[in-house]
Design an enzyme around this catalytic site. Structure first.
Site, mmCIF file in Angstrom:
data_model
loop_
_atom_site.group_PDB
_atom_site.id
_atom_site.type_symbol
_atom_site.label_atom_id
_atom_site.label_comp_id
_atom_site.label_asym_id
_atom_site.label_seq_id
_atom_site.Cartn_x
_atom_site.Cartn_y
_atom_site.Cartn_z
ATOM 1 N N LYS A 32 0.935 -1.134 -0.050
ATOM 2 C CA LYS A 32 0.096 0.028 0.010
ATOM 3 C C LYS A 32 0.822 1.267 -0.066
ATOM 4 O O LYS A 32 1.747 1.431 0.853
ATOM 5 C CB LYS A 32 -0.891 0.022 1.174
ATOM 6 C CG LYS A 32 -1.790 1.365 1.179
ATOM 7 C CD LYS A 32 -2.945 1.084 2.305
ATOM 8 C CE LYS A 32 -2.494 1.689 3.715
ATOM 9 N NZ LYS A 32 -2.473 3.368 3.737
ATOM 10 N N ASP A 59 -3.468 4.436 -2.036
ATOM 11 C CA ASP A 59 -4.310 4.716 -0.985
ATOM 12 C C ASP A 59 -4.294 6.421 -1.061
ATOM 13 O O ASP A 59 -3.517 7.031 -0.173
ATOM 14 C CB ASP A 59 -3.982 4.276 0.186
ATOM 15 C CG ASP A 59 -4.785 4.541 1.537
ATOM 16 O OD1 ASP A 59 -6.003 5.398 0.996
ATOM 17 O OD2 ASP A 59 -4.308 4.637 2.506
ATOM 18 N N LYS A 61 -7.295 8.297 -1.447
ATOM 19 C CA LYS A 61 -8.625 9.030 -1.293
ATOM 20 C C LYS A 61 -9.214 10.227 -1.702
ATOM 21 O O LYS A 61 -9.332 11.163 -1.038
ATOM 22 C CB LYS A 61 -8.295 8.922 0.503
ATOM 23 C CG LYS A 61 -8.052 8.010 1.332
ATOM 24 C CD LYS A 61 -8.309 8.245 2.817
ATOM 25 C CE LYS A 61 -7.861 6.976 3.661
ATOM 26 N NZ LYS A 61 -6.308 6.745 3.713
ATOM 27 N N ASP A 64 -13.357 15.320 -4.714
ATOM 28 C CA ASP A 64 -13.429 16.633 -5.160
ATOM 29 C C ASP A 64 -14.800 16.509 -6.005
ATOM 30 O O ASP A 64 -15.611 15.498 -6.108
ATOM 31 C CB ASP A 64 -12.386 16.586 -5.986
ATOM 32 C CG ASP A 64 -12.047 18.300 -6.230
ATOM 33 O OD1 ASP A 64 -13.002 19.191 -6.513
ATOM 34 O OD2 ASP A 64 -10.686 18.752 -6.010
ATOM 35 N N THR A 119 -11.925 6.138 10.801
ATOM 36 C CA THR A 119 -12.019 5.874 12.122
ATOM 37 C C THR A 119 -11.383 6.726 12.936
ATOM 38 O O THR A 119 -11.876 6.562 14.115
ATOM 39 C CB THR A 119 -10.898 4.493 12.237
ATOM 40 O OG1 THR A 119 -9.753 4.526 11.753
ATOM 41 C CG2 THR A 119 -11.626 3.091 11.811
ATOM 42 N N ARG A 211 2.613 -1.136 10.990
ATOM 43 C CA ARG A 211 3.872 -1.297 12.073
ATOM 44 C C ARG A 211 3.876 -2.587 12.413
ATOM 45 O O ARG A 211 5.303 -2.839 12.661
ATOM 46 C CB ARG A 211 3.615 -0.141 13.046
ATOM 47 C CG ARG A 211 3.746 1.166 12.554
ATOM 48 C CD ARG A 211 3.088 2.045 13.209
ATOM 49 N NE ARG A 211 1.528 2.053 13.219
ATOM 50 C CZ ARG A 211 0.753 2.880 13.939
ATOM 51 N NH1 ARG A 211 1.131 3.669 14.822
ATOM 52 N NH2 ARG A 211 -0.463 2.665 13.937
HETATM 53 O O1 C5P Z 1 0.765 0.489 11.520
HETATM 54 P P1 C5P Z 1 -0.815 0.170 11.134
HETATM 55 O O2 C5P Z 1 -0.860 -1.303 10.922
HETATM 56 O O3 C5P Z 1 -1.477 0.700 11.999
HETATM 57 O O4 C5P Z 1 -1.263 0.762 9.724
HETATM 58 C C1 C5P Z 1 -2.251 0.861 9.350
HETATM 59 C C2 C5P Z 1 -2.524 1.568 7.778
HETATM 60 O O5 C5P Z 1 -3.937 1.479 7.428
HETATM 61 C C3 C5P Z 1 -2.236 2.999 7.794
HETATM 62 O O6 C5P Z 1 -1.515 3.007 6.551
HETATM 63 C C4 C5P Z 1 -3.292 3.640 8.184
HETATM 64 O O7 C5P Z 1 -3.179 4.976 7.554
HETATM 65 C C5 C5P Z 1 -4.417 2.907 7.337
HETATM 66 N N1 C5P Z 1 -6.032 3.150 7.786
HETATM 67 C C6 C5P Z 1 -6.160 2.845 9.226
HETATM 68 N N2 C5P Z 1 -7.286 3.156 9.354
HETATM 69 C C7 C5P Z 1 -8.322 3.433 8.591
HETATM 70 C C8 C5P Z 1 -7.770 3.616 7.339
HETATM 71 C C9 C5P Z 1 -6.616 3.451 6.831
HETATM 72 O O8 C5P Z 1 -5.312 2.451 10.025
HETATM 73 N N3 C5P Z 1 -9.691 3.690 8.859
#
Ligand code: C5P
Length: 232
Positions: A32, A59, A61, A64, A119, A211
């Site tokens: 991603k 990604d 998003k 517009d 979220t 992460r």
């Molecule tokens: O590091 P982590 O596993 O939390 O990363 C989750 C990824 O998913 C990040 O790129 C974050 O921006 C994305 N994301 C999220 N929650 C959402 C939409 C996207 O954590 N509702």
């Protein structure tokens, strides 16, 4: 495309991204690319990762007026990504225009996925700042249904919502779910989390994992553990 683990490459530069991806000598993860990396490095980073043989979820998003999103999607379709996305809040008209822009002359196109309520938006901020008074889970389901009616392929949602989305929009409507953590891992700033095995159980089609893989001392082992728990 079947169930897969998508690795969120939330890095600030191409150099960091390639140092990370170079560790994967076997299976090439689905990657991603988000705003941070794309705005730092531009479309070249997408071409380069694609050239290395990875599938890509871009990604960005988009949100517009329909005409602008349509033209932007017509540019993105040439990047040959596998999945891209937009905000369902842009309305059905915008989503339909986006699909038109994304569809190549030969009729092929990347999958197009909608973001519903982020979220980071909770009931209180939705009511106060957006003046939307319905319960947030109803809003999310309504956005999902509107995205489906517009012809989109699925939505980004919490793994906790994936089952409900499939029940209401059909099993073929894709759910891409972030917020995944190992049972014995750090939760960090994610509030509502699930393990890869639980996300599989509830029916997520793709999990997005950042992460727990990128910050691991052994990213390849962490990725393989995700794949074992989610795909096998
Ligand atoms: O590091 P982590 O596993 O939390 O990363 C989750 C990824 O998913 C990040 O790129 C974050 O921006 C994305 N994301 C999220 N929650 C959402 C939409 C996207 O954590 N509702």
């Amino acid at each position: 495309m079947g169930k897969d683990v998508i690795v969120a490459c939330d890095f600030a530069s191409a150099e960091q991204t390639f140092a990370f991806l170079d560790k994967f000598t076997g299976k090439k993860p689905f990657v991603k690319i988000g705003m941070e990396l794309y705005y730092a490095e531009g479309p070249e980073i997408v071409r380069e990762i694609k050239k290395r043989g990875h599938k890509i979820f871009l990604d960005l998003k988009l949100h517009d007026i329909p005409n602008t999103v349509k033209k932007a999607m017509a540019v993105l379709r040439n990047l040959d990504v596998d999945i891209t996305n937009l905000h369902a809040a842009g309305t059905k008209n915008m989503m339909e225009a986006a699909l038109e822009g994304l569809t190549r002359e030969d009729g092929t196109r990347p999958l197009l996925i909608a973001v519903t309520q982020l979220t980071s938006t909770d009931q209180e901020s939705m009511e106060r700042d957006l003046l939307i008074k319905e319960p947030i889970d109803r809003v999310v389901m309504h956005y999902a249904k509107t995205a489906k009616e517009a012809g989109l392929d699925g939505i980004v949602c919490s793994p906790l919502e994936a089952g409900k989305v499939h029940a209401s929009c059909g099993e073929g409507f894709l759910t891409i779910t972030p917020g995944v953590r190992f049972a014995d891992g750090e939760v960090g700033d994610q509030k509502r989390v699930m393990t890869p095995a639980q996300a599989k159980e509830i029916g997520s089609d793709y999990i997005v994992v950042g992460r727990p893989i990128t910050a691991s001392s052994d990213p390849v082992a962490a990725y393989e553990r995700c794949v074992r728990e989610f795909c096998d």
